[in-house]
Write a protein that holds these residues in place. Structure first.
Motif, PDB file in Angstrom:
ATOM      1  N   HIS A  22       0.830  -1.209   0.000  1.00  0.00           N
ATOM      2  CA  HIS A  22       0.000   0.000   0.000  1.00  0.00           C
ATOM      3  C   HIS A  22       0.861   1.255   0.000  1.00  0.00           C
ATOM      4  O   HIS A  22       0.544   2.244  -0.641  1.00  0.00           O
ATOM      5  CB  HIS A  22      -0.922   0.019   1.215  1.00  0.00           C
ATOM      6  CG  HIS A  22      -1.850  -1.140   1.252  1.00  0.00           C
ATOM      7  ND1 HIS A  22      -3.025  -1.153   0.573  1.00  0.00           N
ATOM      8  CD2 HIS A  22      -1.748  -2.346   1.859  1.00  0.00           C
ATOM      9  CE1 HIS A  22      -3.627  -2.314   0.765  1.00  0.00           C
ATOM     10  NE2 HIS A  22      -2.872  -3.054   1.538  1.00  0.00           N
ATOM     11  N   GLN A  23       1.959   1.184   0.731  1.00  0.00           N
ATOM     12  CA  GLN A  23       2.810   2.367   0.868  1.00  0.00           C
ATOM     13  C   GLN A  23       3.696   2.563  -0.369  1.00  0.00           C
ATOM     14  O   GLN A  23       3.724   3.641  -0.941  1.00  0.00           O
ATOM     15  CB  GLN A  23       3.673   2.211   2.131  1.00  0.00           C
ATOM     16  CG  GLN A  23       4.682   3.308   2.344  1.00  0.00           C
ATOM     17  CD  GLN A  23       4.008   4.629   2.632  1.00  0.00           C
ATOM     18  OE1 GLN A  23       2.930   4.672   3.188  1.00  0.00           O
ATOM     19  NE2 GLN A  23       4.651   5.721   2.235  1.00  0.00           N
ATOM     20  N   ASP A  24       4.408   1.514  -0.762  1.00  0.00           N
ATOM     21  CA  ASP A  24       5.400   1.664  -1.833  1.00  0.00           C
ATOM     22  C   ASP A  24       4.924   1.136  -3.179  1.00  0.00           C
ATOM     23  O   ASP A  24       5.485   1.464  -4.206  1.00  0.00           O
ATOM     24  CB  ASP A  24       6.691   0.913  -1.458  1.00  0.00           C
ATOM     25  CG  ASP A  24       7.360   1.527  -0.254  1.00  0.00           C
ATOM     26  OD1 ASP A  24       7.248   2.746  -0.091  1.00  0.00           O
ATOM     27  OD2 ASP A  24       7.981   0.786   0.523  1.00  0.00           O
ATOM     28  N   GLY A  25       3.908   0.294  -3.151  1.00  0.00           N
ATOM     29  CA  GLY A  25       3.557  -0.403  -4.375  1.00  0.00           C
ATOM     30  C   GLY A  25       2.643   0.378  -5.300  1.00  0.00           C
ATOM     31  O   GLY A  25       2.851   0.404  -6.508  1.00  0.00           O
ATOM     32  N   VAL A  26       1.630   0.991  -4.735  1.00  0.00           N
ATOM     33  CA  VAL A  26       0.674   1.692  -5.586  1.00  0.00           C
ATOM     34  C   VAL A  26       0.408   3.088  -5.042  1.00  0.00           C
ATOM     35  O   VAL A  26       0.608   3.355  -3.861  1.00  0.00           O
ATOM     36  CB  VAL A  26      -0.686   0.944  -5.672  1.00  0.00           C
ATOM     37  CG1 VAL A  26      -0.534  -0.382  -6.351  1.00  0.00           C
ATOM     38  CG2 VAL A  26      -1.305   0.809  -4.299  1.00  0.00           C
ATOM     39  N   VAL A  27      -0.012   3.968  -5.955  1.00  0.00           N
ATOM     40  CA  VAL A  27      -0.529   5.270  -5.536  1.00  0.00           C
ATOM     41  C   VAL A  27      -2.039   5.099  -5.482  1.00  0.00           C
ATOM     42  O   VAL A  27      -2.700   5.020  -6.509  1.00  0.00           O
ATOM     43  CB  VAL A  27      -0.138   6.372  -6.536  1.00  0.00           C
ATOM     44  CG1 VAL A  27      -0.664   7.718  -6.071  1.00  0.00           C
ATOM     45  CG2 VAL A  27       1.366   6.411  -6.705  1.00  0.00           C
TER      46      VAL A  27
END
Lengths: 509, 355
Positions: free
Chosen positions: A347-352
Motif C-alpha cells: 500500500h505504501q510503496d507499491g501503488v498510488v
C-alpha cells in the motif's frame, strides 16, 4: 458448543453497493475457547470484525454478549467505544500505532483519563513487565515505536490488547511476522490465558497453526459461512476445500536449471536508518533460473537489503554487480537494469492509491512508446493495456478507471505482479510477496514466481513464512541481525534457530 | 450524543456540487453581518448583484479583478496537487511585477510582438526563481516549504520597496516610491474600448486550459499527481520525486509571477508596493474552493471577484463596510471545507438513553 457462551454474532449482514460482503453470518464463541476464522481475502472476515467492533453499521443482524454473571445483552451497533467497554480487543493485521510514541505510551494510550495532570506510570510499567514476562512477548519499554521492527510492533499490539484485560481477543494474522519459536511461545502464552477464561478469535491463513492452536474452525467464503467444525475433526484437505470451494493443489515445483550469475553482492554494508536495521557485510550470488529464499524474522536487515536492491538507499561499502557490471542503483537504474521489485508494503510503496488502476499499471514505464508520446499520455493505449493485464493477471475490482485503493490487498498485489512481470525482468525482488494473502492469491504469486524462474529470471524471495521459503527456494539463506548466512538445511527447527541467531540444540557441536 | 459516520458511495456529481452549494450558503450567511450593520438585506443583495451584473462596465471590472486570482489560484492549485505547499504566491507575484518593470521600462525596446512575450517571460522566470528557493531548501535540506515560502513573501516585499526607493524609482514620480511607467509597446492590449479589461485575462484562461491538459493528459501531470498522493510509491517507481518538486515549483512560481506581470503591464502601468491587496494569499483560497481543479480555479476566481466587486459596490451604495467582501469570501472557504466534510461524513444524532 459445550462451553458457556460469551459472544454471539447473529445474522450479521453488510452490503457495499452491489457487493454482499457479509451475508447473514452466525458465529458463536464460548468462554475459554479459541475460534479460528478462515477464509480467502474478501471472504468477509474483516467486514465481520469491523461490525463486531462498531466500525461498520450492519445492515441486519446483531451482536450479543454474556457478562461474567452469564447475563445476555445486545452490544449497541456502530459504536467502537461499546466494544472497548465490553472488553473486546483486537490486534490488527495492519498496525495502528503512533510512530513517535514509546512502547509504554503506546500501550497506555487511551487508557488514561484525559484531565489528569500527572501521570503515575509505575503501576502501568509493572503491569506491563509482568505481562511481558507471562506472555513471553518482550519489547524494550522505552523504545520509540518508529525504531521497532515490524515483528516488535506486532508484539506491542498484542500487549496493548492484553493490557486492557480483554475478555475477547481477536488476533488478525498474528504470526505473520514471528519466528516459528516466537509463534510457539505466543500460542503457549495465549493458550495459558485461554485456560484462565480468555476467548480468542484467531484469523489466519496458516493452516498448520489453525489446526494446532484452535478449538473450533469456522470458514467463510464469499461473505457466507461455508462451514464450521471442531478442530479435532478437521484436516487441511477439508478446510481448504471449504475455503476455495474446489480442489486445491499447490504449485508443482520442478528443479530449475541455474544459468549465469545475474546479481552479485559482495561485502555490502548499510548503515542503520529510520525504521531500518543495518546490513553487515552481506554477500551472495544470484543466477538466472533460480530462486533464493531469504528467511528471517522481520527487522533483521531485510528492509535494508530490499531498499538497497530497489535503489532507494546506497551501500556504505561493498559492491553490487548486475550481470557482471558494478552498478549504482537508483529506482530508475534498477528498473533499467532489469530488476523487478515487489515491495514489502504494497500500500505504501507499491501503488498510488488515489491514481487509477490503469495509471498504476504504467507507473514504472511512463516513457515507453505505448504509454506516452511527446509527453502526452496515450489514454486509449493505457486503458487497453490495463484491460489486458487485468485479464491476464486476474486483477479484480471496480474497473480499470477506479482508484487503486478500492482494490482488496490480494488484487493490489496482483496489480503489482502484473506491472513487474510484464517487463520480463532478469532479476525479481519479491519482498514478503504473499503476506496477508489468501491461499488462492498466494498460490498465484508462487506460480508466477516459478514461471519467471522457468523463463530464466533470478528471484530473490524475502519471506517470513518459512513454509513459503521451503516450498519455493532453490537455495535458502537466513538473515539475522544484518548478517546473511546460507544454509543447506531444510529442517524447520534448525532454520528457526538460525532465525533466532542461535545454532540449534542438535548442531551445538 | 452525536456521532460522525462516514458516507458510503458518494457520487462524483454530488462531490462536484459541493463547492457550489457552499458558495450559495456563504452568500446567504452574509445576511447576518448585513443586518448587524443595519442595512436592509434585500436591497443590499440587489446592489451587490447590480454591482457585478448591472452593466457591461461592472461586469468587465469583475473580470479584471478575477484575472490575477486565476493566475495565483492556478499557482496554488498546481503546487498543492504535488503537495508542495507554495504559500509564497504573493512574493512571487511581486517578483514577476518587478521583472516586468525592469524589462518593460526601457531596458529593451521593440514592437509589441517582441516586448509583450519578453515581459511575460521575465515575470514568469522571476516568479519561478522565487519558488525555486523554498523548493531547493526542501529537496536538499528537508526544510518545510510552508514556512520558507511564506517568510520569503516579506523579504521580497521589502526588497521591492527598496528597489522602488532606489534604482527603480521614477525620477518624474514626484518623490513617490513608484517605478517608471512601462512603455506602451510592452503593455498588454485592452480588450474593449473604455474598459479596463486587458489581455491578461485571456492569457489566464489559456493557462488554465493548459494546466488542465497538463494535469490530466500528460506524463508530467501524472507524475505530479503520483508524487502528491503517495510520495513513497512515486519514489519507488523511479519517478524522480525531487525533480518533480523542482519542476512544479518553477511552474507554480511562474504562474504567480505572471499575475504580477498581468497587473502591472495590463492594468496599472507602473509598479508600487501596494500592487496586490493579497492576491497571492487569496489565490490559495481560490485553489481550495476549486478543489485544485484548474477549470474550477477559473470559476472560483470569478466567484471571489464577484463577491469583492459586488461588495465594494454595495458598501458604497449602502454605507456598510467593504470588509463584508472579505467576510463572505472567508465564509465561503469555511463553508466549502465544512461541505466537503459533510459530503464524506454525516452526523447521527442519538438520544443518550438509547445508547
Amino acid at each position: 458448543m459445550d462451553k458457556a457462551p460469551i459472544l454471539s454474532l447473529r445474522g450479521l449482514t453488510k452490503r457495499f453497493g452491489p457487493v454482499l460482503a457479509a451475508d447473514h453470518i452466525d458465529l458463536d464463541l464460548g468462554r475459554g475457547e479459541v475460534l479460528a476464522l478462515l477464509g480467502e481475502n474478501g471472504a468477509g472476515k474483516t467486514t465481520l470484525m469491523n461490525m463486531l467492533f462498531g466500525q461498520y453499521l450492519p445492515d441486519a443482524g446483531s451482536v450479543h454478549l454474556w457478562d461474567e454473571a452469564g447475563r445476555e445483552r445486545e452490544l449497541p451497533q456502530g459504536q467502537p467505544q461499546a466494544a472497548i467497554d465490553a472488553r473486546i480487543g483486537m490486534v490488527h493485521q495492519h498496525f495502528t500505532l503512533a510512530e513517535n510514541l514509546s512502547v509504554l505510551d503506546s500501550v497506555l494510550l487511551g487508557t488514561e483519563p484525559f484531565w489528569r495532570p500527572f501521570r503515575n506510570r509505575r503501576p502501568a510499567r509493572e503491569k506491563l513487565l509482568e505481562l511481558m514476562e507471562s506472555s513471553g512477548l518482550r519489547v524494550p519499554l522505552e523504545a520509540r515505536i518508529g525504531d521497532l521492527s515490524v515483528g516488535e510492533r506486532q508484539r506491542v499490539e498484542i500487549l496493548k490488547a492484553l493490557y486492557r484485560d480483554v475478555r475477547v481477543l481477536v488476533l488478525d494474522e498474528p504470526t505473520a511476522v514471528l519466528t516459528p519459536q516466537e509463534a510457539e511461545s505466543l500460542f503457549a502464552a495465549v493458550r495459558g490465558m485461554v485456560d484462565d477464561g480468555l476467548s480468542v478469535i484467531f484469523i489466519s491463513h496458516k493452516l498448520r497453526e489453525v489446526l494446532a492452536f484452535s478449538d473450533r474452525i469456522a470458514v467463510l467464503r464469499h461473505g457466507k459461512k461455508a462451514g464450521e467444525m471442531a478442530t479435532s475433526e478437521a484436516d487441511a484437505e477439508i478446510i481448504i476445500r471449504m475455503m476455495v470451494g474446489e480442489d486445491h493443489s499447490a504449485p508443482e515445483r520442478v528443479a530449475g536449471k541455474p544459468g549465469e550469475v545475474v546479481l552479485r553482492l559482495s561485502g555490502v554494508s548499510v548503515a542503520p536508518g529510520k525504521e531500518m536495521r543495518p546490513l553487515r557485510e552481506v554477500g551472495f550470488t544470484l543466477r538466472s533460473g533460480e530462486i533464493i529464499g531469504i528467511a528471517g524474522v522481520s527487522g533483521n536487515g531485510q528492509t535494508a537489503l530490499a531498499r538497497l536492491l530497489s535503489g532507494l538507499i546506497q551501500p556504505q561499502s561493498g559492491t553490487v554487480e548486475v550481470a557482471g557490471q558494478p552498478r549504482k542503483l537508483t529506482p530508475k537504474t534498477a528498473l533499467r537494469a532489469g530488476i523487478g521489485r515487489i515491495p514489502e508494503d504494497r500500500h505504501q510503496d507499491g501503488v498510488v492509491g488515489d491514481l487509477s488502476v490503469a495509471e498504476n499499471l504504467v507507473l514504472e514505464r511512463l516513457d515507453a512508446p505505448d504509454v506516452s508520446k511527446a509527453g502526452f499520455l496515450r489514454q486509449r493505449a493505457i486503458a487497453e493495456h490495463a484491460r489486458e493485464l487485468c485479464r491476464d493477471y486476474d486483477v479484480r475490482g471496480p474497473g480499470i478507471e477506479a482508484e487503486a485503493k478500492l482494490l482488496s490487498g490480494g488484487n493490489i498485489q496482483k496489480l503489482i505482479l502484473a506491472r513487474v512481470l510484464e517487463n520480463a525482468p532478469q532479476i525479481i525482488l519479491a519482498n514478503q510477496p504473499t503476506r496477508g494473502l489468501d491461499f488462492r492469491a498466494a498460490a498465484e504469486v508462487s506460480r508466477r514466481l516459478l514461471e519467471a524462474r522457468a523463463r530464466g529470471a533470478g528471484v530473490i524471495l524475502i519471506s517470513e513464512d518459512l513454509d513459503e521459503v521451503l516450498s519455493l527456494a532453490d537455495r535458502i539463506f537466513v538473515m539475522h541481525d544484518g548478517h546473511l548466512r546460507e544454509t543447506t538445511s531444510r529442517d524447520r527447527a534448525e532454520i528457526g534457530y538460525m532465525m533466532a541467531g542461535q545454532t540449534g540444540p542438535g548442531a551445538a557441536a | 450524543m452525536i456521532e460522525v459516520v462516514p458516507r458510503e458511495n458518494v457520487s462524483r456529481r454530488w462531490q462536484a456540487l459541493v463547492p457550489v452549494i457552499a458558495a450559495v450558503v456563504a452568500l446567504l450567511l452574509a445576511a447576518i453581518p448585513l443586518v448587524a450593520a443595519g442595512a436592509p438585506v434585500v436591497p443590499a443583495y440587489a446592489q451587490m448583484f447590480k454591482g457585478v451584473f448591472g452593466s457591461v462596465f461592472t461586469f468587465t471590472e469583475m473580470l479584471t479583478r478575477a484575472t490575477p486570482l486565476i493566475f495565483t489560484g492556478l499557482a496554488a492549485a498546481v503546487a498543492f496537487r504535488a503537495k508542495l505547499w507554495n504559500i509564497g504566491g504573493e512574493g512571487q507575484l511581486y517578483l514577476g511585477a518587478l521583472a516586468a518593470v525592469w524589462v518593460g521600462t526601457g531596458l529593451v525596446d521593440g514592437s509589441p510582438w517582441l516586448m509583450i512575450p519578453l515581459v511575460l517571460l521575465a515575470g514568469a522566470v522571476a516568479g519561478g526563481l522565487g519558488m525555486l528557493v523554498p523548493a531547493t531548501l526542501k529537496t536538499r535540506f528537508g526544510a518545510d516549504e510552508v514556512v520558507t515560502s511564506l517568510l520569503l513573501n516579506f523579504i521580497i516585499l521589502i526588497f521591492v520597496q527598496m528597489m522602488l526607493e532606489g534604482p527603480f524609482k521614477d525620477p518624474m514620480g514626484l518623490g513617490w516610491p513608484q517605478s517608471e511607467p512601462i512603455i506602451d509597446n510592452a503593455m498588454l492590449p485592452q480588450l474593449m474600448d473604455r474598459m479596463r479589461l486587458h489581455g491578461g485575462f485571456i492569457i489566464a484562461l489559456v493557462l488554465a486550459l493548459v494546466a488542465w491538459v497538463v494535469m490530466s493528459r500528460t506524463v508530467w501531470g501524472l507524475k505530479i499527481r503520483a508524487v502528491g498522493e503517495n510520495r513513497a510509491a512515486a519514489r519507488h517507481a523511479g519517478l524522480g520525486v525531487n525533480r518533480v518538486y523542482i519542476g512544479v515549483a518553477l511552474a507554480s512560481g511562474a504562474l504567480a509571477g505572471l499575475a504580477g506581470v498581468s497587473e502591472v503591464a495590463g492594468l496599472k502601468g507602473y509598479l508600487t508596493s501596494d500592487l496586490s491587496p493579497g492576491f497571492g494569499y487569496t489565490g490559495i483560497i481560490v485553489a481550495m474552493l476549486a478543489r485544485l481543479n484548474p477549470a474550477g480555479v477559473v470559476l472560483a476566481a470569478l466567484y471571489v471577484a464577484s463577491v469583492f466587486v459586488g461588495a465594494d459596490s454595495m458598501s458604497r451604495a449602502m454605507g456598510v463596510s467593504s470588509f463584508l467582501a472579505d467576510l463572505t469570501v472567508s465564509m465561503s472557504l469555511i463553508c466549502v471545507l465544512l461541505a466537503s466534510f459533510f459530503a464524506s461524513y454525516r452526523l447521527r444524532f442519538k438520544r443518550a438513553a438509547a445508547a
